[in-house]
Design a protein around this motif. Structure first.
Motif, PDB file in Angstrom:
ATOM      1  N   PHE A   5       5.294  -9.933  -3.419  1.00  0.00           N
ATOM      2  CA  PHE A   5       5.152  -8.798  -2.474  1.00  0.00           C
ATOM      3  C   PHE A   5       4.247  -9.191  -1.516  1.00  0.00           C
ATOM      4  CE2 PHE A   5       6.733  -7.421  -6.637  1.00  0.00           C
ATOM      5  CZ  PHE A   5       7.917  -7.061  -6.321  1.00  0.00           C
ATOM      6  N   HIS A   6       4.417  -8.483  -0.457  1.00  0.00           N
ATOM      7  CA  HIS A   6       3.269  -8.440   0.757  1.00  0.00           C
ATOM      8  C   HIS A   6       3.018  -7.189   1.126  1.00  0.00           C
ATOM      9  CE1 HIS A   6       6.466  -8.310   3.698  1.00  0.00           C
ATOM     10  NE2 HIS A   6       5.582  -7.946   4.451  1.00  0.00           N
ATOM     11  N   ILE A   7       1.666  -6.920   1.598  1.00  0.00           N
ATOM     12  CA  ILE A   7       1.380  -5.477   2.028  1.00  0.00           C
ATOM     13  C   ILE A   7       1.115  -5.563   3.617  1.00  0.00           C
ATOM     14  CG2 ILE A   7      -0.677  -3.772   2.043  1.00  0.00           C
ATOM     15  CD1 ILE A   7       0.462  -3.906  -0.535  1.00  0.00           C
ATOM     16  N   TYR A  59      -0.025   2.161   3.403  1.00  0.00           N
ATOM     17  CA  TYR A  59       0.375   0.850   3.260  1.00  0.00           C
ATOM     18  C   TYR A  59       1.751   0.813   2.765  1.00  0.00           C
ATOM     19  CZ  TYR A  59      -4.518   0.314   4.226  1.00  0.00           C
ATOM     20  OH  TYR A  59      -5.703   0.470   4.714  1.00  0.00           O
ATOM     21  N   ALA A  61       4.331  -1.820   0.343  1.00  0.00           N
ATOM     22  CA  ALA A  61       4.472  -3.370   0.015  1.00  0.00           C
ATOM     23  C   ALA A  61       6.048  -3.607   0.029  1.00  0.00           C
ATOM     24  CB  ALA A  61       4.118  -3.083  -1.574  1.00  0.00           C
ATOM     25  N   THR A 110       6.173   3.885  -6.349  1.00  0.00           N
ATOM     26  CA  THR A 110       6.839   2.572  -6.448  1.00  0.00           C
ATOM     27  C   THR A 110       8.376   2.957  -6.430  1.00  0.00           C
ATOM     28  OG1 THR A 110       5.013   1.781  -7.754  1.00  0.00           O
ATOM     29  CG2 THR A 110       7.019   0.515  -8.000  1.00  0.00           C
ATOM     30  N   ILE A 119       3.291  -3.715  -8.336  1.00  0.00           N
ATOM     31  CA  ILE A 119       3.274  -3.187  -6.685  1.00  0.00           C
ATOM     32  C   ILE A 119       2.380  -2.367  -6.704  1.00  0.00           C
ATOM     33  CG2 ILE A 119       4.693  -1.902  -5.286  1.00  0.00           C
ATOM     34  CD1 ILE A 119       6.952  -3.263  -6.786  1.00  0.00           C
ATOM     35  N   LEU A 122      -1.143  -3.926  -6.588  1.00  0.00           N
ATOM     36  CA  LEU A 122      -1.192  -4.465  -5.180  1.00  0.00           C
ATOM     37  C   LEU A 122      -1.833  -3.475  -4.218  1.00  0.00           C
ATOM     38  CD1 LEU A 122      -1.027  -7.279  -3.596  1.00  0.00           C
ATOM     39  CD2 LEU A 122       1.334  -6.461  -3.193  1.00  0.00           C
ATOM     40  N   ILE A 123      -1.231  -2.276  -4.161  1.00  0.00           N
ATOM     41  CA  ILE A 123      -1.291  -1.428  -3.035  1.00  0.00           C
ATOM     42  C   ILE A 123      -2.698  -0.556  -3.351  1.00  0.00           C
ATOM     43  CG2 ILE A 123      -0.815   0.928  -2.184  1.00  0.00           C
ATOM     44  CD1 ILE A 123       2.283  -0.257  -2.641  1.00  0.00           C
ATOM     45  N   HIS A 126      -5.481  -3.297  -2.381  1.00  0.00           N
ATOM     46  CA  HIS A 126      -5.783  -3.106  -0.938  1.00  0.00           C
ATOM     47  C   HIS A 126      -6.440  -1.976  -0.375  1.00  0.00           C
ATOM     48  CE1 HIS A 126      -4.416  -4.768   3.038  1.00  0.00           C
ATOM     49  NE2 HIS A 126      -4.332  -3.514   3.362  1.00  0.00           N
TER      50      HIS A 126
END
Length: 181
Positions: A5-7, A59, A61, A110, A119, A122-123, A126
């Motif tokens: 995953f990317h943010i 943000y 994801a 999520t 996920i 990660l968020i 960040h």
């Protein structure tokens, strides 16, 4: 197959998809923690605060594939509102002082079909880093009963249970804090 995953920072164009994700997450991920009536009433106190998008502190994801599936969302705020969407009563848009105030961490959701894949971690990481960069040394949030175990695993504590008024039904929440530095 493991997904990555990317943010990225949310934009106004993301609002319809964010609202749909939030509705699905509230309805499906609160099961087992709240009664069906409490889940239905939760929509009155939960949801998207578009001020976070305007402030650039919210943000998304996404999956790192061609589909770019919305996997989750969340962020932090420079403003005094602790929880709730645009429609929630009692919002406090005053700017906070990073030297004195805790940054509220807000609206973490999520995609239910992608839950338990890292996920939210990660968020949250960040968001914590961004709040630290903005000068905040403490964070605060209002956790749902479903979310509280996740936050505990990530160092959030000093728990204070409270109830949010959602019309005729009170929704149990837990105020939690964390030192960010």
């Amino acid at each position: 197959m493991s997904r990555t995953f990317h943010i990225r920072t949310a934009t106004q164009a993301d609002i319809p998809a964010l609202r749909a994700l939030m509705t699905d997450a509230i309805d499906r991920l609160q099961t087992g923690f709240l009664s069906p009536a409490e889940i239905a009433a939760s929509h009155a106190i939960m949801g998207l605060d578009t001020q976070l998008i305007a402030d650039g502190t919210y943000y998304i994801a996404e999956t790192d594939d061609a589909e770019r599936t919305l996997a989750g969302c969340g962020g932090w705020s420079r403003r005094a509102t602790l929880f709730g969407g645009d429609h929630t009563a009692g919002r406090a848009p005053a700017l906070l002082d990073p030297a004195q105030d805790a940054a509220p961490f807000r609206a973490m959701y999520t995609n239910p079909s992608l839950a338990r894949q890292g996920i939210a971690t990660l968020i949250l990481a960040h968001s914590e880093a961004a709040a630290r960069t903005a000068g905040f040394s403490r964070g605060t949030l209002a956790a749902t009963l479903a979310g509280a175990p996740f936050y505990r695993r990530h160092g959030w504590g000093d728990e204070v249970p409270f109830q949010a008024d959602a019309g005729e039904i009170a929704i149990p929440l837990i105020r939690m804090t964390k030192r960010l530095q």
